[in-house]
Design a protein around this motif. Structure first.
Motif, mmCIF file in Angstrom:
data_model
loop_
_atom_site.group_PDB
_atom_site.id
_atom_site.type_symbol
_atom_site.label_atom_id
_atom_site.label_comp_id
_atom_site.label_asym_id
_atom_site.label_seq_id
_atom_site.Cartn_x
_atom_site.Cartn_y
_atom_site.Cartn_z
ATOM 1 N N GLU A 98 86.515 17.284 18.917
ATOM 2 C CA GLU A 98 85.121 17.043 18.548
ATOM 3 C C GLU A 98 84.243 16.898 19.781
ATOM 4 O OE1 GLU A 98 82.546 13.963 15.764
ATOM 5 O OE2 GLU A 98 84.526 13.374 16.475
ATOM 6 N N LEU A 99 84.760 16.228 20.790
ATOM 7 C CA LEU A 99 83.989 15.999 22.009
ATOM 8 C C LEU A 99 83.590 17.313 22.678
ATOM 9 C CD1 LEU A 99 82.839 13.903 23.940
ATOM 10 C CD2 LEU A 99 85.013 13.927 25.140
ATOM 11 N N GLU A 100 84.518 18.231 22.765
ATOM 12 C CA GLU A 100 84.212 19.533 23.370
ATOM 13 C C GLU A 100 83.165 20.291 22.557
ATOM 14 O OE1 GLU A 100 87.661 21.894 24.376
ATOM 15 O OE2 GLU A 100 88.802 20.067 24.759
ATOM 16 N N LEU A 102 80.865 19.010 20.534
ATOM 17 C CA LEU A 102 79.555 18.367 20.650
ATOM 18 C C LEU A 102 78.930 18.608 22.022
ATOM 19 C CD1 LEU A 102 80.239 15.026 18.782
ATOM 20 C CD2 LEU A 102 78.943 17.007 17.977
ATOM 21 N N ARG A 103 79.742 18.660 23.047
ATOM 22 C CA ARG A 103 79.206 18.971 24.380
ATOM 23 C C ARG A 103 78.634 20.388 24.420
ATOM 24 N NH1 ARG A 103 83.890 16.361 28.205
ATOM 25 N NH2 ARG A 103 83.099 14.220 28.126
ATOM 26 N N HIS A 105 77.414 21.943 21.952
ATOM 27 C CA HIS A 105 76.311 22.015 20.985
ATOM 28 C C HIS A 105 75.124 21.123 21.367
ATOM 29 C CE1 HIS A 105 74.646 22.840 17.047
ATOM 30 N NE2 HIS A 105 74.491 21.561 16.822
ATOM 31 N N ARG A 106 75.220 20.345 22.425
ATOM 32 C CA ARG A 106 74.216 19.322 22.727
ATOM 33 C C ARG A 106 72.832 19.866 23.041
ATOM 34 N NH1 ARG A 106 77.045 17.621 28.070
ATOM 35 N NH2 ARG A 106 76.414 19.352 29.360
ATOM 36 N N ASP A 107 72.725 21.065 23.584
ATOM 37 C CA ASP A 107 71.421 21.636 23.920
ATOM 38 C C ASP A 107 70.885 22.551 22.816
ATOM 39 O OD1 ASP A 107 71.426 20.345 26.387
ATOM 40 O OD2 ASP A 107 72.563 21.959 27.331
ATOM 41 N N ASN A 108 71.416 22.421 21.618
ATOM 42 C CA ASN A 108 71.028 23.270 20.510
ATOM 43 C C ASN A 108 69.597 22.955 20.054
ATOM 44 O OD1 ASN A 108 71.193 25.036 18.278
ATOM 45 N ND2 ASN A 108 71.696 23.293 16.980
ATOM 46 N N THR A 109 68.808 23.986 19.822
ATOM 47 C CA THR A 109 67.460 23.807 19.274
ATOM 48 C C THR A 109 67.300 24.520 17.938
ATOM 49 O OG1 THR A 109 66.677 25.719 20.537
ATOM 50 C CG2 THR A 109 66.415 23.530 21.540
ATOM 51 N N ARG A 114 75.208 24.414 13.437
ATOM 52 C CA ARG A 114 75.800 23.105 13.160
ATOM 53 C C ARG A 114 77.237 23.026 13.693
ATOM 54 N NH1 ARG A 114 73.842 23.309 6.955
ATOM 55 N NH2 ARG A 114 71.631 23.289 7.418
#
Length: 130
Positions: A98-100, A102-103, A105-109, A114
């Protein structure tokens, strides 16, 4: 003196002292009982708070789970997916943790993009929008 033992204490004196201490303790407990009987219910809270300083309440424990879920056992992948205009999901990337995901995906606009856990053996069509 030689018959009183090595410390010079007569056994009868010792018994008398214990008998007197027992009587005094009994009287003290009787007085405490009378005092507690006189305490009205309004000040009972202060008495409970006094005892609460010495006795800690049992802390609530979180409920235990019955079993591990698929995400905890690691039998699946974390997927970054996009939903198109028709509501169908298209998987863009997969990650082992999950951590990888989310990292990445963190700059997603994009609101259509999802992250979700996808267990092995489950078709990607479950990600489709209803």
């Amino acid at each position: 003196m030689p018959t009183n033992g090595p410390f010079g204490i007569d056994p009868e004196d010792f018994e008398r002292a214990l008998r007197g201490a027992g009587t005094e303790l009994r009287d003290l407990l009787g007085k405490a009982g009378v005092y507690l009987d006189r305490v009205d219910h309004a000040s009972l809270g202060s008495l409970a708070s006094l005892f609460g300083q010495f006795v800690q309440p049992e802390r609530p424990r979180p409920p235990e789970r019955e079993g591990e879920i698929t995400g905890e056992t690691g039998s699946g992948v974390w997927a970054i997916y996009s939903i198109d205009d028709t509501g169908e999901a298209r998987i863009d990337q997969v990650f082992p943790s999950e951590l990888e995901a989310l990292r990445a995906h963190r700059d997603n606009t994009d609101n259509r993009r999802r992250v979700r856990f996808l267990p092995y053996g489950v078709p990607a069509s479950v990600l489709d929008a209803p």
